[in-house]
Design an enzyme around this catalytic site. Sequence first.
Site, PDB file in Angstrom:
ATOM      1  N   PRO A   9      71.498 -21.220 -18.292  1.00 37.28           N
ATOM      2  CA  PRO A   9      70.416 -22.207 -18.278  1.00 37.28           C
ATOM      3  C   PRO A   9      70.413 -23.068 -19.523  1.00 37.28           C
ATOM      4  CG  PRO A   9      69.584 -20.005 -18.740  1.00 37.28           C
ATOM      5  CD  PRO A   9      71.013 -19.833 -18.347  1.00 37.28           C
ATOM      6  N   ALA A  10      69.818 -24.217 -19.399  1.00 39.10           N
ATOM      7  CA  ALA A  10      69.772 -25.162 -20.518  1.00 39.10           C
ATOM      8  C   ALA A  10      68.967 -24.575 -21.675  1.00 39.10           C
ATOM      9  CB  ALA A  10      69.165 -26.486 -20.059  1.00 39.10           C
ATOM     10  N   GLY A  11      69.463 -24.824 -22.889  1.00 36.59           N
ATOM     11  CA  GLY A  11      68.743 -24.421 -24.084  1.00 36.59           C
ATOM     12  C   GLY A  11      68.961 -22.987 -24.512  1.00 36.59           C
ATOM     13  N   CYS A  12      69.869 -22.269 -23.867  1.00 37.37           N
ATOM     14  CA  CYS A  12      70.088 -20.872 -24.246  1.00 37.37           C
ATOM     15  C   CYS A  12      71.046 -20.735 -25.419  1.00 37.37           C
ATOM     16  CB  CYS A  12      70.575 -20.062 -23.057  1.00 37.37           C
ATOM     17  SG  CYS A  12      72.235 -20.515 -22.497  1.00 37.37           S
ATOM     18  N   LYS A  49      74.459 -22.338 -25.511  1.00 35.97           N
ATOM     19  CA  LYS A  49      75.860 -22.400 -25.103  1.00 35.97           C
ATOM     20  C   LYS A  49      76.679 -23.289 -26.027  1.00 35.97           C
ATOM     21  CE  LYS A  49      75.071 -23.948 -20.993  1.00 35.97           C
ATOM     22  NZ  LYS A  49      73.605 -24.079 -21.081  1.00 35.97           N
ATOM     23  N   THR A  50      76.181 -24.462 -26.353  1.00 38.25           N
ATOM     24  CA  THR A  50      76.936 -25.381 -27.207  1.00 38.25           C
ATOM     25  C   THR A  50      77.141 -24.802 -28.592  1.00 38.25           C
ATOM     26  OG1 THR A  50      75.989 -27.253 -25.984  1.00 38.25           O
ATOM     27  CG2 THR A  50      77.002 -27.717 -28.118  1.00 38.25           C
ATOM     28  N   HIS A 101     129.102 -12.616 -27.878  1.00 40.13           N
ATOM     29  CA  HIS A 101     129.609 -11.929 -29.061  1.00 40.13           C
ATOM     30  C   HIS A 101     130.757 -12.689 -29.706  1.00 40.13           C
ATOM     31  CE1 HIS A 101     132.562 -10.341 -26.095  1.00 40.13           C
ATOM     32  NE2 HIS A 101     133.355 -10.182 -27.135  1.00 40.13           N
ATOM     33  N   GLU A 112     125.233 -12.395 -21.637  1.00 36.04           N
ATOM     34  CA  GLU A 112     126.412 -12.448 -22.493  1.00 36.04           C
ATOM     35  C   GLU A 112     127.107 -13.801 -22.403  1.00 36.04           C
ATOM     36  OE1 GLU A 112     127.266 -10.508 -24.723  1.00 36.04           O
ATOM     37  OE2 GLU A 112     129.271 -11.177 -25.229  1.00 36.04           O
ATOM     38  N   CYS A 115     139.027 -12.210 -25.732  1.00 35.49           N
ATOM     39  CA  CYS A 115     137.731 -12.426 -25.106  1.00 35.49           C
ATOM     40  C   CYS A 115     137.480 -13.928 -24.916  1.00 35.49           C
ATOM     41  CB  CYS A 115     136.618 -11.814 -25.948  1.00 35.49           C
ATOM     42  SG  CYS A 115     136.630 -10.015 -25.930  1.00 35.49           S
TER      43      CYS A 115
END
EC number: 3.6.1.15
Length: 1929
Positions: A624-627, A629-630, A1271, A1292, A1355
């Site tokens: 809700p508004a004003g709780c 959050k921001t 390698h 590899e 190799c």
Amino acid sequence: MASAIALSSSTAQNKITLKSVASRLQQTDDPDIRVWSQSVGFHLQFSNWKCANAFCRFVTDAYNLTPYKECARSITRQLTSLSNYLSAQTGVSVSGTQFLLSPSDVEVPVAKTGESVSDIMVPSYSVNGTSMEFDSMAQLAQALTTGFTFSVNDAQIGNAPAQTGESVSGTGFIAEACPSCALYDKCPNCTSELINDDGSSQSPGDIPHWTHHKIASGIVNILSSDMSSMEDDDFANIAAHVKKALGTNSHPANNDMSKDQLNWLLNIAEASLIRKADRTALPMNAARIAARRGWREKLFNEPADKLYTLLRKSKDSFQKSAIWGILFEKASNAKHYTEIVFQDIVKLIKEECNPSNNFYFKVMAQSFLDHFRMLVIDNPDPVANLPKFILKLKPLNLKMIIENHENTAEGWIVTLTAVAELYGWLEFAVDLVPKIVSELYDLLTSATQKCFSMVRELLTNLNILKAESFDFTNPFWYALAALLSYFVTGFLPNNAKCSAIKQTLNGATTLVAGITAIQKLAAMFSAWSNESVVDDLSTKVIGLTEADNPTVTQDIDAVTNLQIMAEQLKDQIKLKTLDPTFQPYLPVLRNLMSTTDSVISHCAKRKALATQRTAPVCIILTGPAGCGKTTLAYAIANRLSAQKPSVLNLNIDHHDAYTGNEVCIIDEFDSNPDSKFVEFVVEMVNTNPMLLNCDLIENKGKTFSSKYVIMTSNNETPVKPNSTRAPPFYRRVRIIDVTNPGVMSFKYENPGQEVPSYLFSNDFNHLSMSMRGFGAFSKTRVIDPEGRKTCGLEGPPGQRVDVDDIVRYMQRMYRENQMNFKSEAGNNRLKTPRFAFVTQRKHVDTVYKILAAAKTTYNGYYSLTKDSFDVNEGHNIGSSVFVVGDDKEIPHNCKIFRCNHLAMFRHPELAHIEGDNFRAALGVTMSDQDVTLMFYHIRGKHIQDEVRLDELPANHHIVTVHSVYDMAWALNRHLSLTGKWQALKAVYDLYMTPDILPAALRHWMDNTKFSSDHVVTQFIVPGGTIILETCNGARMWATSRRLIRAGGISNNNGPEGGFRFGSIAPRDIPWSEILREFLNLISLIWSRVKGATIVLTALLLYMKRYKPRSEAKGKTKGGRGAIRHGGKGIVLSDDEYDEWREFNMEKRMDMSVDEFLMLKHRAALGSDDTGAIQFRSWWTARQMRESTGLDHDDVTVIGKGGVRHEVHRTEIMKAPKQKKKSFAWGEDMYAEGDGKIVNHVNAIVPVTGLCGEHIGYAVHIGHGKCISLKHVLKTGSYVFNQKPIDVTFDGELAHFQIQQPPSSAAPVTFSSKPTRDPWGRSVSTEWKHDTYNTTAGKMYGSICWTATRTQPGDCGLPYVDRAGQVVGLHAGSGGDSAPGRKIVIPVTKFKLPSNTVLSNRFWKEEAPTISYKGLTVQETGVNKAVLKGTNYHVSPAHVDDYQDCTHQPANLGAQDERYPVSLTSIVINNLEPYKQPTQGPPTEVLNKAYNMLVQHYEPLIPKATTHLEMGDAFAALNVKTSCGPYITGRKKDHIDPETGKWDETLRNHINARWSLATQGVPIPHEYQLGLKDELRPKDKIAVGKRRLIWGCDVGVAVVAASAFKEVSSAIMAMSEFDFIQVGINMDGTAVETLYKRLYTPGTHRYCVDYSKWDSTQPPNVTRMSLELLRHFTDKSPVVDSAVATLSSPSIAVFGGVSFKTNGGLPSGMPLTSILNSLNHCLLVGSAIIQVLESKGVDVNWNIYDTIDLFTYGDDGVYIVPNFVHSVMPEVFSCLSSYGLKPTRTDKSSAPITEIPLSEPIEFLKRQFVRNQFGVRALLDRSSLIRQFYYIKGKNTMEWTKPPEQIDLTSRTAQLQVVMLYASQHGREFYKKCLDYYQLAMEYEGIKLDAPTYDEALAKYNANFNGVEDCDLLPAGYDEHRLDKIVFEN
């Protein structure tokens, strides 16, 4: 533009001048064209559009040309622009343009209101001078159309004065050429006429004088790029003066600036402007752009080498800037022009294209002067010092050393060491490199310091001659000064510079004035030299900005390359800003840097839009508004990052305010009623770049880059679950429900009252936060995964969280996102080392205190964290150290050290007292390198101007800088191996600019790699103090003050520790560290004795030299010893003595020792004289005799033949016992290998170590792309003597790029298995991949078994499949215990090098496939239908009885009543056998047959020394054949019959294929399918059988002809005598030779034919046939490309699809007859070898020496001896097992048997018989009869009807030759053919009577014996026969 005009007359062959056009225009009678002439030029007037259109028509008619394509559009656009204005003035319609130009192409200019006609000038083509010529009519037409001024007296271009001649009335428009008129209110090209030669103006009120302040200030503004205060008139006035100065030497601007400087001024102005739009205001900008575009069109297709040369030689700034633009464009698009171009241009950027031409000359001159000064001045008494000089020279010793010198590697080592030891230079020789650096620096320093002193001494010593010889007014001195100017600046001075030189020297009448003059000259030369450098940089910047265009750099690779080049150019400019000599040009250089910065920024933005990013983590705080959050959002943001969060507002449509910080907050994100926020969030939380909508120009291209996103909402469900975008939305976000119970209760209890602050707390305990599950759209429901239920699914309850939990969650999720995201290469350099010390939970504080004490004691840089791994490493320059309990999970990127709590209790006070040796206090085993890394690692590079003594590290070294050499030597301690090279470059830079040491160090640190050792050095320089600290990274402090500080901590007293308190705490280090210290100690010891070591080594080499020595045995020196000492004092060893004695004895010669040694040396050097050949033969026999290990003796044999000396074996030879066969191969199976690599030899490149030692191999696969093993690359440093770049490891397997690849490339495949190893032997494998342990670590590969013994260094060699394509790389073997067991790493799929040529193909491996009538095909999008109908018609003479003929035209499709089947179905049926490859012979058997066939052909076929060039190769092709799938028609359709030139389509296609072939890269192997139009047996027609035609790509044919034409011609030349009869004349005397071979006594004959021969050819056999051809070529890249192309699977293109074959050999393949015949020989030889060996016969001879073969494709005659005859049934069975289908020549199913002597042999559908005239090859009678039934005509579906028109000439010739052939079958058959001939005369209209039997017989015999010209062509030339005398089978 020249190609855009089609000419129909010969006028285009000559240059066309404007003067000739002028003459023709004056003679025209067209009233609409009004012309007049005056002194300044020739003019045109268009009074309306009709006149302009008439003029265009006149040009077309007069010069017989037709504009089209680009030329037409260009001309018409300009005519349209003109007509639009004229229409507005006259009201005449312009609809006449529509026939030339589409409406979309019309560009209508907007005319300014109130302008008069004369004020509008068309920007156009400008011409000045009587000799102007045009290459094409297109250029001429464009110049005439847009208007021109033709100056008969070289007058300047300008507005026409009052007309003389015919007056012009009305509102006429003068289309006069002035490109700049549209850019100014007062055009400088026109107003320049108003300026006098002295710089004044004819109208002073309009144009100010050159010396006016407006002109001067305008030039300054141009150079400073601040042109905002300038007005348009200022530009025009400056440009007018510049133009006048360029045309008149007397203008005063030439006294201040040269012409180069005037152009340089405009270059600087143009290059300094960042935005291209701003450049339009520059003077003469349009003309400058036109000039550069002209150069671009002329030079773009020139080779790169020529452009480099022009760039270095050119003095034309327009040409140079155009060349730079071309180079930047080609380098950016390197994938189209090869990486070599990009690398070359990057190097070229660093060069100065106008360097001093005399750099080496100056060094040589100064060196000579130094030596001359030493002998004459510094040595006043050379006679007295001469004895000392002789003693120092030591001539006697030197002479002895020179006399004993040998020209070998060992000899040079001995000689150089002896000379160094003689003169005491040994230490100097060992440390040669730093000495060279020091000496070179001293020499160059001396050279720069002595110029002034030499001139001063010269003037002082010769002062008495001043009045007579040093008259500075003499022109000689001007010339001398000009020459010096050339040496210094690289340019000869122009008039302005010569005037400045003259003015300077005129006042030098005294010594002081002379010295002053010389100083002025030096300053002038320096300034002029720098001008050329700045001008060169300007041209580079102009070219760079022109390349910064999306039309040029279209892809990300091009943008990346352009950014690299821009950064390189910026570095070059930056270096110049640090050079004091360039300080006058600092504003210009800064402007150039700004321009390059804009290019770099633009490229970075474009890359950002194409670069994948890590998806940000997004949470939504709902409630809700004003709780709060921001406020909670900002608190979370502060804990996530030290940066302030960015803020976005989704209610506005632009986001210029977004700052791109790590955390982004979006408050009330869902307040937009249009729900646009959904798409915004989906795009934002994504790995794809997100382009933000911004209004400001500078923000265009800004992307979203935050890591964490925190959004707030008052809505519990922001997006409804029934929305289609709900699933992607909720998948990207995590919702946290936020409530504030206290606040809500207060609001309900106290409505309307303000909420008190005590209800909020700083730790947010007042909030209740619950994190929903993934995908939850409400507190209890989650999104349905399939979207079927809008109400969703029941979700888990929310999890209670606090602020720390939210922060940890977001950090963890972001790390997981990073793991799924491949970071860009290069960031690993800034990776922070992390160390975790793990202990029991109760000891965490103790360990933390010990580490904190150690950090304080030794000033460590690491960050120390306890019980947490959450640390912001971006704010710490050092490593990260964590102390955690053993119950904590440790990240994978930490080095873990577990503490021993017993050690802590044993020495708890150790670290607290001293803080050192913390390892003993913690009980950890830790290497010194890890300790140094933990304490002193520096992340990145930091430069700090503010110096605080309490923050400075303790010094290790203090260096007082007396010279740059001191600096370089001290920096050596700080550098890594690659950084040492960069230090040498820094030495040169600091030598060039020694006064900018601090600034240069800053620049140098940016690109330098530092050592991992911790080193602190304090440099004391004249300008202050510099402290440099390095350990991986670097920190530097610079101050102008002098700092006096104590020395630092030594290695023994550092954190590495040592022995303390009587060895109570020795350091605990790993064994690897102990070994490292031991090796370091050995190296230190060797460094102390290195001089003695070299001397002893050289002495040993010297003693090993050959010296005469006595080797006599026994008590006396007589006997053998006396004999050995014979021969002029030459002494022989025991072995040499035995050789000399045996050779004389066996050859019955009396050769002296000296003669014997000379003969031996000649034989060893490969001499081909008789004696040398005889000695080599004897030596080989002797070696073979000794290799048996048995005793031999020389004996004298007396017999009937006289007395002779022989060598007899005195020991009985015993047969070796054969080992019991088992599955384990023994050692003897590996002795047959000769170690010669046979697979793709030209594409295999070595991998070497740092010191050049061999490590392994890599394989080049095209365009610089290589593959090797991990390698191998980890050990090796260089591939093909260069550093690999862009290295990527796939397990590899490693793939990477090299800048200078070999000349050839190997094809690769990902979907096959190996059949041959690198040495050509067979491979046995299941090709099932697994992980295996090796000495180099775990590898993922397959086990293969071969009969080749490998060794270290093999190799990386390639294993190939049946088609010769690389499928794996050799990675190791089972060693001595299992040498046949090999591990092969498969070549996995990766992105192959891209090429535009390769993209032009129908079969693409990455494209999807479909099933089409049983075939797996790809859609091509181009429907190439099979041609219907036939060219065969029934003869009018046989309309009623054609059914009697055995043959008819082949099936015609679904409408054919004989067998209605579609042509596509026939093609599909023919392709069925190509779906699966045939088995072919075993590899070892095929290899043996191949070697035998090569040995057979070695003396017969000469090896080609070169391949044919492209044009010669095309000339060798038959131009009447198809061009293949890419180009329609036949080859001759694309060739001009008169000139023989190819058209553009054919030329471009062949050039593209040829460019790939010259790189050794295979080209697409594709064919256009068709069905052969021929006569077929009626039984074949009844089942719908028809043969395919494979139309080969002309590019493939050209490459194959280039590679193999000479070899195939050599094989055809031997057709009479060898196995292959391609090219033989069966109607000539060659058949007599064949007949003799057929009936060789003691042989047996088999005639064989094969069914479906083409489709059953094994790929491995075809590959070996191509290798055989390759063996006799020059093995160039073109040959490699031909082999790789023809070995690859062929692609059949038909009916809109393409099909990839898996086997077979297409009948249309180049050299198809030769390849088929070679395949035939190899298959038969392999079968005989396999059968004989299965019978227990060891085939150790050449099988082709015992058999004889006739082969022509699938036709074969085998002539075999008795022992092969006995196994011929098994041979045919063996051939069947290979996948072939051998049959009798009559195609019956009976077994193939020997042809008795009484029956004739049939070959090539001919029977060999002997008659009264000799041997003849008779053509089949049915083939002759059917020639009378059918006639070739136009294509038809109604073949039963006669043709409407008969070519009687061709038909008569055909039947005449039929009668000649018929004469060989006897009178009876000839009479039958004669009846058919008479019917043809009656019904077909043939006029020529048939010859009588005797006449026909005599003519054929004459042709056979070569008496007359023969019309009967040899076999193999069917294409000519079909065109002339047609024999249809």
